[in-house]
Design an enzyme around this catalytic site. Structure first.
Site, mmCIF file in Angstrom:
data_model
loop_
_atom_site.group_PDB
_atom_site.id
_atom_site.type_symbol
_atom_site.label_atom_id
_atom_site.label_comp_id
_atom_site.label_asym_id
_atom_site.label_seq_id
_atom_site.Cartn_x
_atom_site.Cartn_y
_atom_site.Cartn_z
ATOM 1 N N GLN A 1 0.839 -1.203 0.000
ATOM 2 C CA GLN A 1 0.000 0.000 0.000
ATOM 3 C C GLN A 1 0.871 1.249 0.000
ATOM 4 O O GLN A 1 1.255 1.765 1.047
ATOM 5 C CB GLN A 1 -0.951 0.009 1.203
ATOM 6 C CG GLN A 1 -1.948 1.139 1.093
ATOM 7 C CD GLN A 1 -3.059 1.036 2.108
ATOM 8 O OE1 GLN A 1 -3.202 0.062 2.827
ATOM 9 N NE2 GLN A 1 -3.861 2.074 2.179
ATOM 10 N N PHE A 2 1.156 1.742 -1.204
ATOM 11 C CA PHE A 2 2.013 2.927 -1.339
ATOM 12 C C PHE A 2 1.396 4.162 -0.714
ATOM 13 O O PHE A 2 2.105 5.102 -0.351
ATOM 14 C CB PHE A 2 2.369 3.178 -2.815
ATOM 15 C CG PHE A 2 1.274 3.802 -3.618
ATOM 16 C CD1 PHE A 2 1.233 5.179 -3.804
ATOM 17 C CD2 PHE A 2 0.279 3.029 -4.204
ATOM 18 C CE1 PHE A 2 0.229 5.766 -4.547
ATOM 19 C CE2 PHE A 2 -0.723 3.606 -4.957
ATOM 20 C CZ PHE A 2 -0.758 4.971 -5.130
ATOM 21 N N THR A 3 0.077 4.177 -0.529
ATOM 22 C CA THR A 3 -0.573 5.365 0.013
ATOM 23 C C THR A 3 -0.198 5.634 1.470
ATOM 24 O O THR A 3 -0.514 6.705 1.989
ATOM 25 C CB THR A 3 -2.107 5.288 -0.125
ATOM 26 O OG1 THR A 3 -2.583 4.160 0.606
ATOM 27 C CG2 THR A 3 -2.520 5.179 -1.585
#
Length: 149
Positions: free
Chosen positions: A78-80
């Protein structure tokens, strides 16, 4: 590197209406990888994750680890987790690792966890994933490599 560790009684990841990972009793871990992250940092994060004693013992004290309860892992990229929301209303993801680096480290984390935990399930890197879970407690911990000594 950032891990959002959620103690769960169940968790599922779906991609295109197909289940890619599903667990009961364990951790659902959202994994954010920064441009500056390395395998050495990943190793420290994995040790901390797998040593985390946040399951209840016979006295109700949070004293047991994932190993102790023979728990499972659901690992989700999850890059967010590296969203920078300081300016304006649209987050910037400039601190998130480039996809090649991030995917390589995500796969490394999966491999290392499988060496220690028999049931490791995953999402699909870069996919549009639907995550459902029952957070037990609720118990959620943010583990940031910058905070580790």
């Amino acid at each position: 590197m950032r891990f959002v560790i959620q103690r769960v009684t169940e968790a599922t990841c779906e991609v295109d209406q197909k289940i890619t990972g599903q667990i009961t009793n364990g951790f659902c871990v959202l994994i954010g990888i920064a441009e500056t992250d390395t395998k050495n940092i990943a190793d420290k994060m994995i040790r901390k994750l797998l040593g985390m004693r946040i399951f209840g013992d016979e006295n109700g004290k949070t004293n047991l680890s994932l190993h102790d309860i023979e728990g499972s892992l659901l690992l989700i990229s999850q890059f967010t987790l590296y969203a920078d929301c300081r300016k304006g209303n649209r987050p910037s993801f400039i601190k998130a690792g480039n996809p090649e680096l991030a995917n390589n480290l995500y796969e490394y984390i999966i491999t290392k966890c499988k060496e220690e935990i028999p049931d490791v399930q995953t999402g699909i890197f870069g996919a549009d994933m639907k995550i459902s879970l029952v957070n037990d407690g609720p118990f959620t911990i943010l583990l940031d490599s910058e905070d580790l000594a």
